[in-house]
Motif scaffolding. Structure first.
Motif, PDB file in Angstrom:
ATOM      1  N   ASP A  20      40.104  46.362  42.532  1.00 14.04           N
ATOM      2  CA  ASP A  20      38.954  45.467  42.507  1.00 14.04           C
ATOM      3  C   ASP A  20      39.661  44.278  42.698  1.00 14.04           C
ATOM      4  OD1 ASP A  20      36.912  44.239  41.157  1.00 14.04           O
ATOM      5  OD2 ASP A  20      37.407  44.443  39.147  1.00 14.04           O
ATOM      6  N   VAL A  22      39.560  40.215  43.705  1.00  9.05           N
ATOM      7  CA  VAL A  22      38.947  38.949  43.605  1.00  9.05           C
ATOM      8  C   VAL A  22      39.405  37.948  44.489  1.00  9.05           C
ATOM      9  CG1 VAL A  22      38.294  39.247  41.152  1.00  9.05           C
ATOM     10  CG2 VAL A  22      40.417  38.187  41.591  1.00  9.05           C
ATOM     11  N   ARG A  33      42.373  42.010  40.463  1.00 11.15           N
ATOM     12  CA  ARG A  33      41.917  41.248  39.499  1.00 11.15           C
ATOM     13  C   ARG A  33      42.692  41.454  38.326  1.00 11.15           C
ATOM     14  NH1 ARG A  33      36.641  39.794  37.803  1.00 11.15           N
ATOM     15  NH2 ARG A  33      35.739  40.834  39.465  1.00 11.15           N
ATOM     16  N   TYR A  36      45.000  38.583  38.577  1.00 12.31           N
ATOM     17  CA  TYR A  36      44.746  37.308  38.472  1.00 12.31           C
ATOM     18  C   TYR A  36      44.590  37.144  36.906  1.00 12.31           C
ATOM     19  CZ  TYR A  36      41.561  33.170  38.069  1.00 12.31           C
ATOM     20  OH  TYR A  36      40.905  32.196  37.866  1.00 12.31           O
ATOM     21  N   LYS A  37      44.223  38.038  36.305  1.00  6.20           N
ATOM     22  CA  LYS A  37      44.237  37.820  34.766  1.00  6.20           C
ATOM     23  C   LYS A  37      45.517  37.576  34.078  1.00  6.20           C
ATOM     24  CE  LYS A  37      39.740  40.366  33.962  1.00  6.20           C
ATOM     25  NZ  LYS A  37      39.295  41.475  33.395  1.00  6.20           N
ATOM     26  N   ALA A 295      31.596  42.369  41.579  1.00  5.62           N
ATOM     27  CA  ALA A 295      33.116  41.552  41.729  1.00  5.62           C
ATOM     28  C   ALA A 295      32.938  40.655  42.943  1.00  5.62           C
ATOM     29  CB  ALA A 295      34.124  42.361  41.914  1.00  5.62           C
TER      30      ALA A 295
END
Length: 336
Positions: A20, A22, A33, A36-37, A295
């Motif tokens: 996934d 982003v 993802r 990034y989180k 996404a």
């Protein structure tokens, strides 16, 4: 986009096909993802102020290519991929349309727009697709603005996306609101409906209709008089109306006013259509990014943007049919 083989700038691990991913809306940097989180921001956040834009590293031939690392002149496209004969973008063969310009990939290698050369040169010569890449060089991940990438614009615009990409890029770089659009100049409101700009199209058509109301106030009574007087043929009716138009100052003045307003609308549509269209594209992409279920950067994400945009020939046809129908009703009520 298929990110397989590209390294995440946060964890330094290459993306897998099922990851996934982003994309940073400011610089275009792809990352997991989860990365990034965990990080909470783009790894290149400190460089955004200086205008940093992420670019893909050189890829192995087995990895999908984009515009900025497409095959050099004279080299073949890696197995499993095909170069679009319109813009030079390298796409997976499984794609039906080019990821950038939406040109049908099944036409690649056959008839090439603007020439009859084959896509792949046999003796190392520059092919038409490579020539287009060198001349126009639009990277799908290029940021035209802080909110728009070239791929998002191409996905929304659909047909003739390259032309709009060049115009949008020039407008944003020059901070200009003026950019001439020939179809909008000639077809104004109808072209707005074709490009799904319904609010602008309705406004243009409403002004057009209102501009003809003073003319119709003088025109309808005289037309009824001719019909009740026994005008027997269309040719005779047309000649009588032409003579009256030249001799009747009210008809002549109101007719000229309507024509001048129509010309002004054509000019305004031609000059500012691209500005309002760019605003519509930006809004649609923003909504999809914030409220979309897919996404950002995923194939489904671009499919949803394409669904929001594109063209609607049916809307333009229905508009013409509707105007003709209203004219017939008007004639039946006020003239006959």
């Amino acid at each position: 986009m298929n990110w397989k083989g590209i390294v995440c700038d946060v964890c330094k691990k290459p993306f897998a096909a099922e990851d996934d991913v982003v994309v940073c809306p400011d610089c275009g940097t792809p990352m997991h993802r989860s990365c990034y989180k965990e990080l909470g921001h783009c790894p290149h956040q400190s460089r955004h102020a200086e205008g940093f834009v992420w670019s893909a590293p050189a890829l192995e031939p087995s990895v999908p290519l984009n515009r900025q690392n497409a095959a050099p002149a004279g080299q073949s496209v890696p197995e499993g991929y095909v170069m679009c004969s319109r813009c030079g973008t390298v796409n997976p063969k499984s794609n039906e349309y080019c990821e950038l310009c939406r040109y049908p990939l099944k036409k690649t290698g056959a008839a090439i727009p603007g020439g009859d050369r084959e896509v792949q040169g046999e003796n190392g010569e520059t092919t038409f697709a490579e020539y287009m890449k060198e001349q126009y060089n639009v990277n799908p991940e290029e940021h035209l603005s802080e909110e728009l990438t070239a791929r998002e614009v191409a996905a929304y615009v659909g047909p003739n996306s390259l032309s709009f990409l060049y115009k949008f890029r020039a407008m944003l770089q020059n901070r200009s609101s003026v950019s001439f659009n020939l179809p909008a100049f000639f077809f104004n409101g109808f072209y707005c409906f074709y490009r799904k700009m319904y609010k602008v199209g309705l406004l243009v058509l409403a002004v057009t209709v209102l501009s003809y109301i003073p003319f119709m106030v003088y025109y309808v009574p005289y037309l009824k008089e001719l019909l009740t007087g026994g005008a027997s043929s269309m040719a005779g009716l047309y000649n009588a109306l032409s003579r009256e138009l030249l001799s009747n100052p009210q008809l002549l003045l109101t007719s000229r006013i309507a024509n001048y307003i129509g010309l002004v609308l054509n000019v305004l549509c031609g000059l500012f259509f691209n500005k309002f269209y760019l605003k519509q594209v930006t809004t649609a992409v923003r909504v999809e990014r914030i409220h979309g279920k897919s996404a950002v950067g995923s194939p489904r994400y671009y499919e949803e943007i394409s669904r929001r945009g594109g063209t609607s020939p049916l809307s333009a046809v229905l508009l013409i049919v509707g105007i003709l129908l209203l004219y017939s009703i008007f004639a039946a009520i006020f003239i006959l």
